[in-house]
Design an enzyme around this catalytic site. Structure first.
Site, short mmCIF file in Angstrom:
data_model
loop_
_atom_site.label_atom_id
_atom_site.label_comp_id
_atom_site.label_asym_id
_atom_site.label_seq_id
_atom_site.Cartn_x
_atom_site.Cartn_y
_atom_site.Cartn_z
N ASP A 1 -1.16 4.28 8.06
CA ASP A 1 -1.60 4.75 9.38
C ASP A 1 -3.11 4.67 9.50
O ASP A 1 -3.83 4.92 8.54
CB ASP A 1 -1.14 6.20 9.58
CG ASP A 1 -1.29 6.67 11.01
OD1 ASP A 1 -1.38 5.82 11.92
OD2 ASP A 1 -1.32 7.90 11.22
N HIS B 1 -5.96 -4.18 11.93
CA HIS B 1 -4.68 -4.62 11.36
C HIS B 1 -4.91 -5.68 10.27
O HIS B 1 -4.20 -5.70 9.26
CB HIS B 1 -3.78 -5.16 12.46
CG HIS B 1 -3.35 -4.12 13.45
ND1 HIS B 1 -2.81 -2.91 13.06
CD2 HIS B 1 -3.39 -4.11 14.82
CE1 HIS B 1 -2.53 -2.19 14.15
NE2 HIS B 1 -2.88 -2.90 15.21
N LEU C 1 9.10 -5.65 -9.29
CA LEU C 1 8.87 -4.63 -8.27
C LEU C 1 9.69 -4.99 -7.05
O LEU C 1 9.74 -6.16 -6.67
CB LEU C 1 7.39 -4.56 -7.89
CG LEU C 1 7.04 -3.70 -6.65
CD1 LEU C 1 7.16 -2.22 -6.99
CD2 LEU C 1 5.64 -4.02 -6.13
#
Length: 258
Positions: free
Chosen positions: A26, A43, A137
Site C-alpha cells: 500500500d 506504481h 518459493l
C-alpha cells in the site's frame, strides 16, 4: 556453515522464520504525491520494491509469499490509472518471468479471471504453466481478488454440491470451505505485513488470516526494502503464537501452551 550448504539452507534452519508471509503493498500513489510525481511513477517504484522483496523472500527461506497486487475494488480507480497498472503487469510478466523461473519461483495467481481481457488471462496462465514445477518459493499474486467474493464463491460451490445431492449440509465444515477457496492447499499466512501506516485487511485473505500475526509499517510500499522486511520478520519471531490457548509456567521454569 556446513560444507556445501548455501545461505538459503542455513536460513531455513533458523527458528522463527515464517513459512508464509502475506503483504498488502500500500502507498504507491501517496509516495508519488509526496514527491510531486505522477501516480504511475509510484506504481513503477512499487514494482521495483516487489522485485527486491521476492529476492529477499528466497534468501530468508520463506515457502510462500502472497502479495496483494490488484483488488476487485481497484477497478473503480480512474481509467488511465487502471490502464497503467495493466501495462505494468504485462511488463512484469514479460520481463521478470524468466528470472523468476530460473530462481525456482512457482507463480500462483488467485482472484477472478473470467472477466479479464484475453491477453491478461493468457499471461497469467503462461506464468503459472511455466513455473508449475518450481519449489524454491511459491509467489502467490492476488490479482482481481477480493476475500469476501472468494468466500462467497466457496459457499456457493458447497451449496451447489448440496443441491446436487453430493454433500449433506451437516457435513459442511471449515475444512471443506477452505478446500474451495482460491488458496486451497496453501497453508494460512503466519504473518501479514501492510505498508503505508494503514491498519486494516482491505478484503485480503480474511478467512486465511484468522490467526495471522500483523505488522503495520509507516513507510509507503516503494520504500519497502530488505531491511524493512527483516524488521517485520524480527518482530514476528519475537511474538508468541498461542492460537487461542494460554501459556502456563512449568515447574522447570519453561513456558508451555495449554
Amino acid at each position: 556453515m556446513i560444507s556445501g550448504e548455501t545461505t538459503l539452507d542455513v536460513r531455513r534452519r533458523l527458528p522463527g522464520v515464517p513459512a508464509h508471509v502475506g503483504i498488502i503493498m500500500d502507498g504507491n500513489g501517496r509516495w508519488a504525491a509526496m514527491r510531486g510525481l505522477p501516480r504511475i511513477e509510484g506504481h513503477r517504484r512499487g514494482l521495483e520494491a516487489l522485485r527486491g522483496t521476492v529476492r529477499a523472500a528466497i534468501d530468508f527461506g520463506l515457502d510462500y509469499l502472497t502479495v496483494y497486487s490488484f483488488s476487485m475494488e481497484n477497478w473503480n480507480r480512474p481509467i488511465e490509472e487502471v490502464a497503467d497498472l495493466m501495462g505494468l503487469l504485462k511488463r512484469f510478466i514479460r520481463n521478470d518471468l524468466g528470472e523468476l523461473h530460473k530462481s525456482g519461483v512457482k507463480v500462483k495467481v488467485i482472484g477472478g479471471r473470467t472477466d479479464l481481457k484475453p491477453d491478461i488471462r493468457a499471461l497469467l496462465d503462461e506464468a503459472e504453466d511455466l513455473t508449475r514445477s518450481n519449489t524454491r518459493l511459491t509467489l502467490i499474486v492476488a490479482f482481481n481478488y477480493g476475500s469476501r467474493q472468494e468466500i462467497a464463491a466457496a459457499a456457493r460451490a458447497l451449496a451447489e454440491e448440496v443441491a446436487a445431492g453430493r454433500l449433506k449440509p451437516s457435513e459442511i465444515n471449515e475444512t471443506l470451505l477452505s478446500q474451495r477457496l482460491d488458496t486451497a492447499g496453501v497453508p494460512d499466512p503466519d504473518l501479514i505485513i501492510r505498508t503505508s501506516g494503514e491498519k486494516r485487511l482491505s478484503n485480503f485473505l480474511m478467512w486465511q488470516a484468522a490467526y495471522s500475526e500483523f505488522v503495520f509499517l509507516p513507510m509507503h510500499w516503494p520504500d519497502f526494502d530488505r531491511h524493512a522486511f527483516e524488521t517485520a520478520l524480527a518482530e514476528f519471531s519475537a511474538r508468541e503464537r498461542r492460537f487461542g490457548r494460554v501459556t502456563a509456567q512449568g515447574q522447570n521454569g519453561k513456558t508451555k501452551k495449554i
